[in-house]
Design an enzyme around this catalytic site. Sequence first.
Site, PDB file in Angstrom:
ATOM      1  N   TRP A   1       0.818  -1.213   0.000  1.00 11.52           N
ATOM      2  CA  TRP A   1       0.000   0.000   0.000  1.00 11.52           C
ATOM      3  C   TRP A   1       0.846   1.255   0.000  1.00 11.52           C
ATOM      4  O   TRP A   1       0.556   2.201  -0.743  1.00 11.52           O
ATOM      5  CB  TRP A   1      -1.010  -0.020   1.148  1.00 11.52           C
ATOM      6  CG  TRP A   1      -2.029  -1.086   0.892  1.00 11.52           C
ATOM      7  CD1 TRP A   1      -2.198  -2.256   1.560  1.00 11.52           C
ATOM      8  CD2 TRP A   1      -2.995  -1.102  -0.187  1.00 11.52           C
ATOM      9  NE1 TRP A   1      -3.201  -2.998   0.978  1.00 11.52           N
ATOM     10  CE2 TRP A   1      -3.706  -2.321  -0.091  1.00 11.52           C
ATOM     11  CE3 TRP A   1      -3.309  -0.228  -1.212  1.00 11.52           C
ATOM     12  CZ2 TRP A   1      -4.725  -2.667  -0.991  1.00 11.52           C
ATOM     13  CZ3 TRP A   1      -4.327  -0.572  -2.116  1.00 11.52           C
ATOM     14  CH2 TRP A   1      -5.015  -1.769  -1.993  1.00 11.52           C
TER      15      TRP A   1
ATOM     16  N   ASP B   1      -1.349   6.822   6.034  1.00 13.10           N
ATOM     17  CA  ASP B   1      -2.475   6.029   5.559  1.00 13.10           C
ATOM     18  C   ASP B   1      -2.811   5.058   6.689  1.00 13.10           C
ATOM     19  O   ASP B   1      -2.069   4.115   6.952  1.00 13.10           O
ATOM     20  CB  ASP B   1      -2.060   5.279   4.284  1.00 13.10           C
ATOM     21  CG  ASP B   1      -3.111   4.275   3.820  1.00 13.10           C
ATOM     22  OD1 ASP B   1      -4.170   4.159   4.470  1.00 13.10           O
ATOM     23  OD2 ASP B   1      -2.854   3.600   2.799  1.00 13.10           O
TER      24      ASP B   1
ATOM     25  N   LYS C   1     -12.657  -1.150   6.766  1.00 13.01           N
ATOM     26  CA  LYS C   1     -12.015  -2.187   7.576  1.00 13.01           C
ATOM     27  C   LYS C   1     -12.482  -2.095   9.025  1.00 13.01           C
ATOM     28  O   LYS C   1     -13.075  -3.012   9.553  1.00 13.01           O
ATOM     29  CB  LYS C   1     -10.494  -2.076   7.472  1.00 13.01           C
ATOM     30  CG  LYS C   1     -10.027  -2.464   6.075  1.00 13.01           C
ATOM     31  CD  LYS C   1      -8.859  -1.651   5.624  1.00 13.01           C
ATOM     32  CE  LYS C   1      -8.668  -1.655   4.128  1.00 13.01           C
ATOM     33  NZ  LYS C   1      -8.774  -2.918   3.452  1.00 13.01           N
TER      34      LYS C   1
HETATM   35  N1  PMP Z   1      -4.312   1.623   2.030  1.00 19.10           N
HETATM   36  C1  PMP Z   1      -4.438   0.485   2.736  1.00 19.10           C
HETATM   37  C2  PMP Z   1      -3.548   0.284   3.915  1.00 19.10           C
HETATM   38  C3  PMP Z   1      -5.390  -0.468   2.366  1.00 19.10           C
HETATM   39  O1  PMP Z   1      -5.506  -1.601   3.069  1.00 19.10           O
HETATM   40  C4  PMP Z   1      -6.221  -0.222   1.256  1.00 19.10           C
HETATM   41  C5  PMP Z   1      -7.309  -1.177   0.824  1.00 19.10           C
HETATM   42  N2  PMP Z   1      -7.182  -2.463   1.126  1.00 19.10           N
HETATM   43  C6  PMP Z   1      -6.032   0.956   0.541  1.00 19.10           C
HETATM   44  C7  PMP Z   1      -5.091   1.866   0.964  1.00 19.10           C
HETATM   45  C8  PMP Z   1      -6.880   1.271  -0.648  1.00 19.10           C
HETATM   46  O2  PMP Z   1      -8.120   1.619  -0.172  1.00 19.10           O
HETATM   47  P1  PMP Z   1      -9.394   1.874  -1.089  1.00 19.10           P
HETATM   48  O3  PMP Z   1      -9.788   0.554  -1.637  1.00 19.10           O
HETATM   49  O4  PMP Z   1     -10.358   2.466  -0.130  1.00 19.10           O
HETATM   50  O5  PMP Z   1      -8.978   2.830  -2.164  1.00 19.10           O
END
Ligand code: PMP
Length: 409
Positions: free
Chosen positions: A147, A219, A243
Amino acid sequence: MAAAAATTPHSLLLQPRGEPGRAVEGGRHFLLTPPLGPCRQDLAERGVYNFAAGPATLPLSVLKRAQAELVDYHGSGMSIMEMSHRGKEFDAAIKKAEADLRALLAVPDTHAVLFLQGGATTQFAAVPLNLCAGPSDPADFVVSGSWSDKAFKEAKKFSAASVAWSGKDGKYTALPPFDAIKQNPEARFLHICSNETIHGVEFKDYPEPRNKSGILVADMSSNFCSKPVDVSRFGVIYAGAQKNVGPSGVTVAIVRKDLIGAAQPITPVMLDFKTHADNASLYNTPPCFAIYICGLVFEDLLAQGGLAEVEKKNAHKAGILYDTIDASGGYYVCPVDKSVRSHMNVPFTLAKGPDFEKQFIAEAAKEGMVQLKGHRSVGGVRASIYNAMPLAGVEKLVAFMKDFQARNP
Ligand code: PMP
């Protein structure tokens, strides 16, 4: 609230339309408002424990409240999905959601709370667009998993982003000592992912930004509201809700107010923090239902005693799972450095190989433990044990792990 919910976890309080709190009998003009707070009967009521990484399990008490309010929200005769986002009902819901989140995280007045769209992925672009003056403005990234790597790559389009530390060579199983992060003093911000959802690596403390503006950006998608956080240490915190705090469709951002209003001229109006800060997250039609559910989750977390209590529960759940892995004599393997193991996402493999992992996942599902498959990029097993995963779910999983090992030595 918490005490009442604990003693009568599924009692339905009958309330007359528009007059919450007054119990009367029967008739169609009644709302059923199940209490929020501790109420964890997932297996008995739903038949499964859901270990999904996101969208993920929500508190059963929240789902029941939403169900009870779905058709006729607070006596309005409408669902909250059917009414104006500028009407009094939704206005009260979004204000309460913000107030409860502020209470949970002790968000200081220096920071704005924004309810945004586009997922955390959109923030990968919004952050450099809002914080950097242009594409040649430097920004530092700690790349500790998939991520933060995605965040870094997106930021390169709108800033001179560079990698201040990468865990790639170690297959994203560790975090650096903070003095090993090669920070550029000219960087506009230092970006981290506080919990890597796929690799299971979690910051237990946060590095001090050494850049000239002292801005740390995180994030927090997969550990948002799982523990107390000193918000004042951050310039921007952002988190996709799906989450720990709600359904997909809403992204929460907590932004230091002095950083709002200096976006690059090319910034789309929807990605400019100022647009949303100036309009109390109501510039355009927000994801009303998702925000409403987040509000219920925040209320639920407060009813549990707040984030210090929630953190204790999470540490205990994660502890018994990691202890089981570590006591298995190498049967189950979690590659993550013990000091940074995530309390939210626990990835592990079976030393006997992928065929046994498939069997493990299939047998667990038959026993009501679902969505345990590791992310497609890394394989193996992953148990996501967010706030709403009951302790009983983790206890059932560890009992199953021991039994599986005994049956398949
Ligand atoms: N950052 C993290 C740490 C994630 O776990 C995720 C999604 N699993 C994202 C960003 C991306 O999030 P989104 O699907 O809401 O764009």
